[in-house]
Design a protein around this motif. Sequence first.
Motif, PDB file in Angstrom:
ATOM      1  N   HIS A  25       0.566   3.818   6.504  1.00 51.66           N
ATOM      2  CA  HIS A  25      -0.286   5.184   6.319  1.00 51.66           C
ATOM      3  C   HIS A  25       0.694   6.045   5.231  1.00 51.66           C
ATOM      4  O   HIS A  25       0.030   6.562   4.316  1.00 51.66           O
ATOM      5  N   GLY A  26       1.811   6.011   5.217  1.00 55.62           N
ATOM      6  CA  GLY A  26       2.677   6.826   4.434  1.00 55.62           C
ATOM      7  C   GLY A  26       2.483   6.269   3.028  1.00 55.62           C
ATOM      8  O   GLY A  26       2.264   6.675   2.003  1.00 55.62           O
ATOM      9  N   ASP A  27       2.662   4.934   2.733  1.00 56.64           N
ATOM     10  CA  ASP A  27       2.204   4.274   1.475  1.00 56.64           C
ATOM     11  C   ASP A  27       0.836   4.503   1.188  1.00 56.64           C
ATOM     12  O   ASP A  27       0.726   4.639  -0.292  1.00 56.64           O
ATOM     13  N   VAL A  28      -0.143   4.303   1.851  1.00 58.08           N
ATOM     14  CA  VAL A  28      -1.388   4.740   1.538  1.00 58.08           C
ATOM     15  C   VAL A  28      -1.162   6.115   0.747  1.00 58.08           C
ATOM     16  O   VAL A  28      -2.069   6.467  -0.292  1.00 58.08           O
ATOM     17  N   VAL A  29      -0.875   7.094   1.612  1.00 60.15           N
ATOM     18  CA  VAL A  29      -0.961   8.410   1.137  1.00 60.15           C
ATOM     19  C   VAL A  29      -0.072   8.472  -0.269  1.00 60.15           C
ATOM     20  O   VAL A  29      -0.324   9.295  -1.236  1.00 60.15           O
ATOM     21  N   SER A  30       1.066   8.001  -0.402  1.00 61.53           N
ATOM     22  CA  SER A  30       1.890   7.985  -1.709  1.00 61.53           C
ATOM     23  C   SER A  30       1.093   7.380  -2.657  1.00 61.53           C
ATOM     24  O   SER A  30       1.183   7.956  -3.944  1.00 61.53           O
ATOM     25  N   THR A  31       0.550   6.474  -2.496  1.00 61.62           N
ATOM     26  CA  THR A  31      -0.263   5.714  -3.663  1.00 61.62           C
ATOM     27  C   THR A  31      -1.591   6.370  -4.148  1.00 61.62           C
ATOM     28  O   THR A  31      -1.579   6.684  -5.419  1.00 61.62           O
ATOM     29  N   ARG A  32      -1.964   7.253  -3.305  1.00 62.09           N
ATOM     30  CA  ARG A  32      -3.182   8.290  -3.708  1.00 62.09           C
ATOM     31  C   ARG A  32      -2.456   9.390  -4.360  1.00 62.09           C
ATOM     32  O   ARG A  32      -2.941   9.745  -5.564  1.00 62.09           O
ATOM     33  N   GLU A  33      -1.341   9.918  -4.044  1.00 61.80           N
ATOM     34  CA  GLU A  33      -0.801  10.817  -4.886  1.00 61.80           C
ATOM     35  C   GLU A  33      -0.292  10.332  -6.376  1.00 61.80           C
ATOM     36  O   GLU A  33      -0.412  11.187  -7.378  1.00 61.80           O
ATOM     37  N   TRP A  34       0.203   9.210  -6.228  1.00 58.55           N
ATOM     38  CA  TRP A  34       0.831   8.648  -7.384  1.00 58.55           C
ATOM     39  C   TRP A  34      -0.618   8.247  -8.434  1.00 58.55           C
ATOM     40  O   TRP A  34      -0.454   8.877  -9.578  1.00 58.55           O
ATOM     41  N   LEU A  35      -1.800   8.129  -7.836  1.00 56.69           N
ATOM     42  CA  LEU A  35      -2.945   7.670  -8.811  1.00 56.69           C
ATOM     43  C   LEU A  35      -3.048   9.089  -9.292  1.00 56.69           C
ATOM     44  O   LEU A  35      -3.273   9.218 -10.499  1.00 56.69           O
ATOM     45  N   GLN A  36      -3.287  10.251  -8.562  1.00 56.23           N
ATOM     46  CA  GLN A  36      -3.763  11.662  -8.764  1.00 56.23           C
ATOM     47  C   GLN A  36      -2.632  12.243  -9.977  1.00 56.23           C
ATOM     48  O   GLN A  36      -3.336  12.879 -10.723  1.00 56.23           O
TER      49      GLN A  36
END
Length: 126
Positions: free
Chosen positions: A35-46
């Motif tokens: 879940h942390g990786d999923v959130v981090s990836t979204r933030e990285w994309l944004q």
Amino acid sequence: MATEAHVSSIAALDDFRATLVIYLERAARILDDVHGDVVSTREWLQTDRQTHWKQLMHRRGKELAQAEAELMTAKLSGNPGAIQDRRLVAQRARKALEEAEAGLARVRRWLRHYESEVEARAKVAK
């Protein structure tokens, strides 16, 4: 279908329960990490990727404008060799700008579908 369990050892049940508790704790930690990786990836994309492609598009747009201005100058000079060279430079600059535009489009497409494609699956697993 049997309605009764035939337990021959209470100790075996206690061992199974202890192993199951350990497994559940490990699985919960792993799911939290995912879940942390999923959130981090979204933030990285944004933030990172979107900013990167926008800046690259801006820079390559300037390079294309410069290359087209130099092509126009070469056309005015009437030198066929210079015109051909400048035309190639302008074509490369246009292709580079198109690649940056495609990169930004990919990031935006990922962001549009990220919640339904990635985050929804991560929530189901949790």
